[in-house]
Write an enzyme that holds these catalytic residues in place. Structure first.
Site, PDB file in Angstrom:
ATOM      1  N   GLY A 137      21.958  29.672  38.066  1.00 28.91           N
ATOM      2  CA  GLY A 137      21.107  30.804  38.410  1.00 28.91           C
ATOM      3  C   GLY A 137      21.194  31.959  37.442  1.00 28.91           C
ATOM      4  CE  LYS A 152      19.044  30.522  26.683  1.00 31.14           C
ATOM      5  NZ  LYS A 152      19.314  29.997  28.015  1.00 31.14           N
ATOM      6  N   GLY A 182      23.035  34.315  27.230  1.00 36.04           N
ATOM      7  CA  GLY A 182      23.643  33.200  26.534  1.00 36.04           C
ATOM      8  C   GLY A 182      23.145  31.881  27.098  1.00 36.04           C
TER       9      GLY A 182
END
Length: 211
Positions: free
Chosen positions: A16, A34, A103
């Protein structure tokens, strides 16, 4: 509101983390980045998913430094694509206002044959939120992740849990890990921008991420 980058990392994959990153990005009206996307799910990249769930303008989602074809650890996905991930390309972007950086997988996921995400986090020296599930096994995974971050000098903002409430596990992780308990995001069905925004507002304090 103070502008600063916040790292969103996790104890494992599929817990999640991206949903939490979307909630935090939306609450902070932040940019999202990202750095490495490895593989594309049926509902698109993580950046596309965050943009939808956060209800944010697409221009606030920054392009990945690396977009890799294979859904596996970034170090291997890069090798399959015939490239090497250059840490110089992973420098934090210069944006106005808050920046949420996500990450991949857990804190020790390798980005090369010699370095992990935690090593890259240490270069950034930005505070990290550790996203942890609440199901069985989370105490071990969470405490190991906290130790790995601390060993590299990564500042830990706190732990954000995802899942059904498990009071003892959540309290034990934060007490033994000596970290702040930021809140818990429940599993949402349906998961929509509206339900996610409401859940974050009900379960987290925005000031914990802006002080």
């Amino acid at each position: 509101m103070q502008a600063h980058p916040i790292i969103v990392t996790g104890t494992d994959t599929g817990i999640g983390k991206t949903v939490f990153a979307a909630a935090l990005t939306g609450a902070l009206h932040a940019h999202y980045w990202k750095p490495v996307q490895a593989g594309i799910e049926d509902d698109g990249t993580d950046a596309e998913r965050v943009a939808r769930l956060a209800g944010m303008p697409r221009e606030q989602v920054l392009p990945e430094a690396y977009s890799l074809a294979t859904p596996c650890s970034p170090h291997l996905a890069a090798e399959i694509d015939g490239i090497a991930i250059d840490p110089a390309r992973l420098a934090l972007p210069d944006v106005a206002g808050p920046l949420v950086v996500e990450g991949a997988g857990g804190v020790l996921v390798p980005i090369s044959r010699s370095e992990t995400y935690a090593d890259q986090f240490a270069r950034w020296q930005a505070p990290a939120v550790l996203v942890a599930r609440t199901t069985l096994g989370t105490i071990n995974h969470s405490l190991l992740s906290i130790e790995a971050l601390r060993a590299r000098g990564v500042p830990i903002l706190g732990v954000a849990f995802v899942g059904e409430p498990v009071e003892d596990s959540e309290a034990t992780i934060c007490a033994m890990g000596k970290v702040r308990r930021l809140g818990r995001l429940p599993v949402l069905d349906p998961l929509t921008p509206k339900s996610l925004r409401a859940a974050f507002s009900e379960n987290f304090r925005l000031e914990d991420f802006t002080a």
